[in-house]
Design a protein around this motif. Structure first.
Motif, PDB file in Angstrom:
ATOM      1  N   GLU A 258      41.214  36.254  47.740  1.00  0.00           N
ATOM      2  CA  GLU A 258      42.095  36.710  46.663  1.00  0.00           C
ATOM      3  C   GLU A 258      41.657  36.156  45.310  1.00  0.00           C
ATOM      4  OE1 GLU A 258      44.275  38.967  46.991  1.00  0.00           O
ATOM      5  OE2 GLU A 258      44.628  39.071  49.147  1.00  0.00           O
ATOM      6  N   SER A 259      41.162  34.940  45.319  1.00  0.00           N
ATOM      7  CA  SER A 259      40.662  34.328  44.079  1.00  0.00           C
ATOM      8  C   SER A 259      39.424  35.068  43.570  1.00  0.00           C
ATOM      9  CB  SER A 259      40.335  32.851  44.327  1.00  0.00           C
ATOM     10  OG  SER A 259      39.787  32.255  43.183  1.00  0.00           O
ATOM     11  N   PHE A 260      38.534  35.422  44.489  1.00  0.00           N
ATOM     12  CA  PHE A 260      37.325  36.174  44.124  1.00  0.00           C
ATOM     13  C   PHE A 260      37.692  37.546  43.567  1.00  0.00           C
ATOM     14  CE2 PHE A 260      33.876  39.096  45.601  1.00  0.00           C
ATOM     15  CZ  PHE A 260      32.887  38.653  44.725  1.00  0.00           C
ATOM     16  N   ILE A 261      38.630  38.220  44.233  1.00  0.00           N
ATOM     17  CA  ILE A 261      39.071  39.542  43.779  1.00  0.00           C
ATOM     18  C   ILE A 261      39.681  39.452  42.379  1.00  0.00           C
ATOM     19  CG2 ILE A 261      40.743  41.399  44.215  1.00  0.00           C
ATOM     20  CD1 ILE A 261      40.414  40.584  47.265  1.00  0.00           C
ATOM     21  N   ALA A 262      40.510  38.438  42.163  1.00  0.00           N
ATOM     22  CA  ALA A 262      41.146  38.252  40.847  1.00  0.00           C
ATOM     23  C   ALA A 262      40.102  38.020  39.760  1.00  0.00           C
ATOM     24  CB  ALA A 262      42.119  37.076  40.911  1.00  0.00           C
ATOM     25  N   ALA A 263      39.055  37.273  40.091  1.00  0.00           N
ATOM     26  CA  ALA A 263      38.005  36.978  39.109  1.00  0.00           C
ATOM     27  C   ALA A 263      37.255  38.250  38.718  1.00  0.00           C
ATOM     28  CB  ALA A 263      37.035  35.949  39.675  1.00  0.00           C
ATOM     29  N   ILE A 264      36.960  39.111  39.709  1.00  0.00           N
ATOM     30  CA  ILE A 264      36.261  40.362  39.411  1.00  0.00           C
ATOM     31  C   ILE A 264      37.165  41.302  38.608  1.00  0.00           C
ATOM     32  CG2 ILE A 264      35.127  42.395  40.381  1.00  0.00           C
ATOM     33  CD1 ILE A 264      33.596  39.724  40.733  1.00  0.00           C
ATOM     34  N   LYS A 265      38.440  41.354  38.965  1.00  0.00           N
ATOM     35  CA  LYS A 265      39.378  42.201  38.221  1.00  0.00           C
ATOM     36  C   LYS A 265      39.507  41.738  36.774  1.00  0.00           C
ATOM     37  CE  LYS A 265      42.369  44.055  41.856  1.00  0.00           C
ATOM     38  NZ  LYS A 265      43.752  44.124  42.385  1.00  0.00           N
ATOM     39  N   SER A 266      39.484  40.427  36.585  1.00  0.00           N
ATOM     40  CA  SER A 266      39.570  39.882  35.230  1.00  0.00           C
ATOM     41  C   SER A 266      38.304  40.216  34.436  1.00  0.00           C
ATOM     42  CB  SER A 266      39.761  38.364  35.291  1.00  0.00           C
ATOM     43  OG  SER A 266      39.758  37.796  34.007  1.00  0.00           O
ATOM     44  N   LYS A 267      37.155  40.108  35.110  1.00  0.00           N
ATOM     45  CA  LYS A 267      35.870  40.417  34.458  1.00  0.00           C
ATOM     46  C   LYS A 267      35.789  41.888  34.077  1.00  0.00           C
ATOM     47  CE  LYS A 267      30.881  40.186  35.294  1.00  0.00           C
ATOM     48  NZ  LYS A 267      29.807  39.702  36.199  1.00  0.00           N
ATOM     49  N   HIS A 268      36.288  42.749  34.973  1.00  0.00           N
ATOM     50  CA  HIS A 268      36.234  44.198  34.741  1.00  0.00           C
ATOM     51  C   HIS A 268      37.646  44.756  34.542  1.00  0.00           C
ATOM     52  CE1 HIS A 268      31.938  44.581  35.564  1.00  0.00           C
ATOM     53  NE2 HIS A 268      32.102  43.812  36.622  1.00  0.00           N
ATOM     54  N   TRP A 269      38.374  44.159  33.622  1.00  0.00           N
ATOM     55  CA  TRP A 269      39.747  44.575  33.346  1.00  0.00           C
ATOM     56  C   TRP A 269      39.824  46.013  32.847  1.00  0.00           C
ATOM     57  CZ3 TRP A 269      40.564  46.235  28.406  1.00  0.00           C
ATOM     58  CH2 TRP A 269      39.603  45.841  27.450  1.00  0.00           C
ATOM     59  N   ASP A 270      38.698  46.495  32.272  1.00  0.00           N
ATOM     60  CA  ASP A 270      38.686  47.837  31.688  1.00  0.00           C
ATOM     61  C   ASP A 270      38.142  48.887  32.651  1.00  0.00           C
ATOM     62  OD1 ASP A 270      36.156  46.689  31.678  1.00  0.00           O
ATOM     63  OD2 ASP A 270      35.537  47.657  29.803  1.00  0.00           O
ATOM     64  N   ALA A 271      37.860  48.496  33.900  1.00  0.00           N
ATOM     65  CA  ALA A 271      37.311  49.443  34.875  1.00  0.00           C
ATOM     66  C   ALA A 271      38.376  50.441  35.321  1.00  0.00           C
ATOM     67  CB  ALA A 271      36.773  48.687  36.082  1.00  0.00           C
ATOM     68  N   THR A 272      37.939  51.585  35.827  1.00  0.00           N
ATOM     69  CA  THR A 272      38.862  52.594  36.343  1.00  0.00           C
ATOM     70  C   THR A 272      39.508  52.117  37.642  1.00  0.00           C
ATOM     71  OG1 THR A 272      37.224  54.187  35.518  1.00  0.00           O
ATOM     72  CG2 THR A 272      39.108  55.073  36.734  1.00  0.00           C
ATOM     73  N   HIS A 273      38.694  51.479  38.496  1.00  0.00           N
ATOM     74  CA  HIS A 273      39.185  50.971  39.778  1.00  0.00           C
ATOM     75  C   HIS A 273      38.425  49.704  40.164  1.00  0.00           C
ATOM     76  CE1 HIS A 273      41.108  54.907  40.433  1.00  0.00           C
ATOM     77  NE2 HIS A 273      39.949  55.444  40.084  1.00  0.00           N
ATOM     78  N   ASN A 274      39.130  48.783  40.807  1.00  0.00           N
ATOM     79  CA  ASN A 274      38.511  47.618  41.436  1.00  0.00           C
ATOM     80  C   ASN A 274      38.957  47.607  42.905  1.00  0.00           C
ATOM     81  OD1 ASN A 274      37.018  45.893  39.367  1.00  0.00           O
ATOM     82  ND2 ASN A 274      38.972  46.192  38.314  1.00  0.00           N
ATOM     83  N   VAL A 275      38.159  48.225  43.725  1.00  0.00           N
ATOM     84  CA  VAL A 275      38.459  48.392  45.152  1.00  0.00           C
ATOM     85  C   VAL A 275      37.933  47.169  45.911  1.00  0.00           C
ATOM     86  CG1 VAL A 275      37.808  49.763  47.194  1.00  0.00           C
ATOM     87  CG2 VAL A 275      38.433  50.899  45.037  1.00  0.00           C
ATOM     88  N   PHE A 276      38.668  46.734  46.944  1.00  0.00           N
ATOM     89  CA  PHE A 276      38.169  45.574  47.690  1.00  0.00           C
ATOM     90  C   PHE A 276      38.431  45.704  49.186  1.00  0.00           C
ATOM     91  CE2 PHE A 276      42.584  44.190  46.822  1.00  0.00           C
ATOM     92  CZ  PHE A 276      42.977  43.757  48.083  1.00  0.00           C
ATOM     93  N   ALA A 277      37.711  44.873  49.939  1.00  0.00           N
ATOM     94  CA  ALA A 277      37.962  44.703  51.370  1.00  0.00           C
ATOM     95  C   ALA A 277      37.418  43.334  51.763  1.00  0.00           C
ATOM     96  CB  ALA A 277      37.286  45.795  52.193  1.00  0.00           C
TER      97      ALA A 277
ATOM     98  N   TYR B 254      42.360  45.478  52.702  1.00  0.00           N
ATOM     99  CA  TYR B 254      41.610  46.355  51.806  1.00  0.00           C
ATOM    100  C   TYR B 254      42.569  46.999  50.820  1.00  0.00           C
ATOM    101  CZ  TYR B 254      43.423  50.301  54.522  1.00  0.00           C
ATOM    102  OH  TYR B 254      44.244  51.209  55.124  1.00  0.00           O
ATOM    103  N   SER B 255      42.017  47.549  49.743  1.00  0.00           N
ATOM    104  CA  SER B 255      42.824  48.253  48.743  1.00  0.00           C
ATOM    105  C   SER B 255      42.000  49.386  48.137  1.00  0.00           C
ATOM    106  CB  SER B 255      43.253  47.297  47.630  1.00  0.00           C
ATOM    107  OG  SER B 255      43.811  48.017  46.537  1.00  0.00           O
ATOM    108  N   ASP B 256      42.643  50.553  47.982  1.00  0.00           N
ATOM    109  CA  ASP B 256      42.002  51.692  47.305  1.00  0.00           C
ATOM    110  C   ASP B 256      42.127  51.575  45.790  1.00  0.00           C
ATOM    111  OD1 ASP B 256      41.247  53.182  49.655  1.00  0.00           O
ATOM    112  OD2 ASP B 256      43.353  53.705  49.925  1.00  0.00           O
ATOM    113  N   ASP B 257      43.040  50.734  45.324  1.00  0.00           N
ATOM    114  CA  ASP B 257      43.269  50.504  43.897  1.00  0.00           C
ATOM    115  C   ASP B 257      43.340  51.813  43.101  1.00  0.00           C
ATOM    116  OD1 ASP B 257      43.778  48.797  41.711  1.00  0.00           O
ATOM    117  OD2 ASP B 257      41.684  48.938  41.061  1.00  0.00           O
ATOM    118  N   GLY B 258      44.141  52.735  43.602  1.00  0.00           N
ATOM    119  CA  GLY B 258      44.377  53.965  42.841  1.00  0.00           C
ATOM    120  C   GLY B 258      43.510  55.146  43.226  1.00  0.00           C
ATOM    121  N   GLU B 259      42.441  54.925  43.986  1.00  0.00           N
ATOM    122  CA  GLU B 259      41.636  56.045  44.465  1.00  0.00           C
ATOM    123  C   GLU B 259      42.437  56.770  45.562  1.00  0.00           C
ATOM    124  OE1 GLU B 259      39.168  57.143  42.979  1.00  0.00           O
ATOM    125  OE2 GLU B 259      37.437  55.788  42.810  1.00  0.00           O
TER     126      GLU B 259
END
Length: 205
Positions: A35-54, A65-70
Motif C-alpha cells: 500500500e505504501s508503494f502504491i501510494a508513492a506511485i499515485k503521488s508521483k503520477h497524480w496527474d495520470a488518467t489511471h493508476n492500476v495495481f495488483a 487489485y484495482s482497476d482505478d476507474g478502467e
C-alpha cells in the motif's frame, strides 16, 4: 520450502495509440509495504488518467487489485493474472496510464495492462528464495582439501573463508538438504566436524 519473487524495484513503459503505460514493480513483504508503494506511485503520477495495481503477499496468500476507474476486468485483473502466471509472491505492480485520446477497447486494455505488467516484472528480475541455514564449519588445513571437494560435489556455495590457525568457512544449505549434508559431512570427517548453525532464513538461490 521455496518461492519465486523479484529482486529489485524496476519500471518499464509501453506506448500504444498515443496512450502511455508505465509499469512499476517492487518486492514487498506485507500489505503495508504494498500500500505504501502504491501510494508513492499515485503521488508521483497524480496527474495520470489511471493508476492500476495488483499485489500478492505470501503471508496469508493475500491478493488485491484495482482497476482505478478502467472498465471492470480490463486492468487490475490482467495485472494480477500476470503475477499468478509467473507464480511470484511478495510482489506489487502498479501500471500508470496517461490516456492518448484513442479508445483501446476492452481487449486492447487487457493486452496493454498485461504487457506492461510483464515487462516491469521482467525488469525486476525474478528470483527463487528457499528456506536455508547458514553454517560455520571449522577444520584443520589437512582436512580442508577434502572439505572443499565435498562442498563442490554437493553444489554448496561458500559465502566466506577465513584462513588462520585453522580454516573456518561459512556456507548456506537449503533446509531440505540439511539432514543429508550433515550426515555426509559427519561420515567424511569421522564425526570430527560438526557445523555450527548461524542463522536460518529465506535466501536467494
Amino acid at each position: 520450502m521455496e518461492y519465486r519473487t523479484v529482486k529489485i524495484d524496476a519500471n518499464d513503459e509501453y506506448v500504444i495509440k498515443h496512450s502511455r503505460f508505465i509499469g512499476y514493480c517492487c518486492p514487498v513483504s506485507s500489505k503495508e509495504d504494498a500500500e505504501s508503494f502504491i501510494a508513492a506511485i499515485k503521488s508521483k503520477h497524480w496527474d495520470a488518467t489511471h493508476n492500476v495495481f495488483a499485489y500478492i503477499i505470501r503471508e496469508g496468500n493475500t491478493k488485491r487489485y484495482s482497476d482505478d476507474g478502467e472498465p471492470q476486468g480490463t486492468a487490475g485483473v490482467p495485472v494480477l493474472s500476470v503475477l499468478e502466471k509467473e507464480n511470484v509472491t511478495d510482489v506489487c505492480v502498479v501500471v500508470t496510464r496517461y490516456f492518448g485520446g484513442i479508445l483501446l477497447g476492452g481487449g486492447g486494455l487487457v493486452r496493454a495492462y498485461s504487457h506492461t505488467a510483464k515487462i516491469a516484472l521482467d525488469k525486476s528480475k525474478i528470483i527463487t528464495k528457499a528456506q536455508a541455514k547458514e553454517l560455520r564449519i571449522a577444520c584443520d588445513y589437512y582436512f580442508y582439501g577434502k572439505l572443499e571437494a565435498f562442498l563442490r560435489s554437493e553444489n554448496i556455495s561458500v559465502l566466506n573463508s577465513d584462513f588462520a590457525d585453522n580454516v573456518t568457512i561459512t556456507v548456506r544449505v537449503k533446509d531440505e538438504m540439511y539432514g543429508n549434508f550433515t550426515e555426509k559431512l559427519t561420515e567424511l570427517s569421522n564425526g570430527k566436524i560438526i557445523p555450527q548453525e548461524i542463522s536460518e532464513n529465506f535466501y536467494e538461490f
